[in-house]
Design an enzyme around this catalytic site. Structure first.
Site, PDB file in Angstrom:
ATOM      1  N   GLU A   1     -12.530   7.110  -0.135  1.00  0.00           N
ATOM      2  CA  GLU A   1     -11.969   6.952  -1.475  1.00  0.00           C
ATOM      3  C   GLU A   1     -11.258   5.601  -1.562  1.00  0.00           C
ATOM      4  O   GLU A   1     -10.638   5.152  -0.599  1.00  0.00           O
ATOM      5  CB  GLU A   1     -10.975   8.088  -1.743  1.00  0.00           C
ATOM      6  CG  GLU A   1     -10.403   8.082  -3.143  1.00  0.00           C
ATOM      7  CD  GLU A   1      -9.342   9.155  -3.347  1.00  0.00           C
ATOM      8  OE1 GLU A   1      -9.197   9.629  -4.478  1.00  0.00           O
ATOM      9  OE2 GLU A   1      -8.651   9.504  -2.376  1.00  0.00           O
TER      10      GLU A   1
ATOM     11  N   LYS B   1     -14.067  12.867  -9.993  1.00  0.00           N
ATOM     12  CA  LYS B   1     -13.035  13.709  -9.373  1.00  0.00           C
ATOM     13  C   LYS B   1     -12.334  14.588 -10.410  1.00  0.00           C
ATOM     14  O   LYS B   1     -11.844  14.095 -11.427  1.00  0.00           O
ATOM     15  CB  LYS B   1     -12.018  12.808  -8.665  1.00  0.00           C
ATOM     16  CG  LYS B   1     -10.966  13.532  -7.845  1.00  0.00           C
ATOM     17  CD  LYS B   1     -10.038  12.499  -7.194  1.00  0.00           C
ATOM     18  CE  LYS B   1      -8.992  13.134  -6.305  1.00  0.00           C
ATOM     19  NZ  LYS B   1      -8.047  12.106  -5.785  1.00  0.00           N
TER      20      LYS B   1
ATOM     21  N   CYS C   1     -11.178  13.701  -1.770  1.00  0.00           N
ATOM     22  CA  CYS C   1      -9.781  13.758  -1.322  1.00  0.00           C
ATOM     23  C   CYS C   1      -9.034  15.044  -1.704  1.00  0.00           C
ATOM     24  O   CYS C   1      -9.193  16.070  -1.061  1.00  0.00           O
ATOM     25  CB  CYS C   1      -9.035  12.521  -1.836  1.00  0.00           C
ATOM     26  SG  CYS C   1      -7.474  12.194  -0.954  1.00  0.00           S
TER      27      CYS C   1
END
Length: 260
Positions: free
Chosen positions: A33, A104, A147
């Site tokens: 990321e 995300k 993440c």
């Protein structure tokens, strides 16, 4: 990687590491990321269009040059209408075509006990769709995440229900949370879904007080750590074995026993 607020420097570092991985036999490569830019939120927004365009071009070029499938684990792509960006993971095939894209959905708005406050939603628009699974004829079924998603097991249940064999978790985990949670969360996602987990990571001091945990890892479906890149920039390499997937799923058929 230790990405910094310098797009060109980060892309040069990424290219060196991709080359190193390919020399060791890598066919499927992932970058963490924020691999192409990691800096203040205002600077990320100011450079958003340049970061998005140059990063996408870079990923296509690397895939074709090295003849690999590559995941750019998370970079900003501006949203047209509101001045924010999507934190986007992009999977590119060896011939340069886009295979899958994920924006995300879980944003990191947390007051970490080390005194740092993170408000990802101040500049990032949450994605509205669950991540895809790309069925590669050569590499298996690949599921995407980014993440903070790793703390939401239902997202990985969705991926496993779609047939995923490999779960990507590219991250920029904070040093404070990483020391206690990173490894155990990754192993949990691997074990409960009997999948391989590939988790590239940011490491070291990226800018100002922003410190990341490192320990990019590859974990097998039994939860065994096959590779750990440690705390310095470098690569984690491991073999994905379809026979190992079959063995673990036969020995521990928990996916077949799901009630909900």
């Amino acid at each position: 990687m230790t990405s910094v607020p310098d797009l060109q420097k980060n892309l040069a570092q990424a290219e060196e590491l991709i080359d190193l991985a390919v020399r060791q036999g890598a066919e499927l490569v992932s970058l963490p990321e924020n691999f192409s830019f990691m800096g203040e939120e205002k600077d990320k927004l100011a450079q958003g269009n340049a970061i998005a365009q140059e990063t996408e071009t870079f990923l296509h070029k690397m895939a074709q040059r090295f003849q690999i499938t590559i995941l750019g684990g998370g970079f900003p792509i501006p949203v047209d209408h509101n001045g924010k960006v999507y934190n986007t993971a992009l999977l590119i095939g060896a011939n340069g075509q886009e295979l899958a894209r994920y924006q995300k959905v879980h944003l990191f708005d947390v007051n970490v006990p080390d005194g740092n406050t993170y408000q990802e939603s101040s500049t990032v628009m949450a994605g509205l769709e669950l991540p895809p699974v790309y069925a590669s004829p050569d590499l298996g079924k690949i599921g995407l995440s980014i993440c903070y998603d790793v703390r939401f097991p239902e997202l990985y249940r969705h991926l496993s229900s779609q047939g995923a064999d490999i779960l990507f978790v590219p991250a920029a985990f904070t040093a404070f949370t990483g020391k206690d949670h990173w490894q155990v969360l990754l192993q949990s996602r691997a074990i409960e879904n009997t999948c391989y987990v590939i988790a590239p990571a940011q490491t070291g001091t990226n800018y100002d007080r922003r410190q990341t945990h490192g320990h990019a890892m590859i974990i097998d479906p039994w939860g065994v750590i096959l590779a750990d890149a440690g705390e310095k920039p470098g690569v984690a390499i491991a073999e994905i074995k379809p026979t190992r997937l079959e063995q673990v799923r036969r020995q521990m058929p928990s996916l077949q026993h799901r009630v909900f």
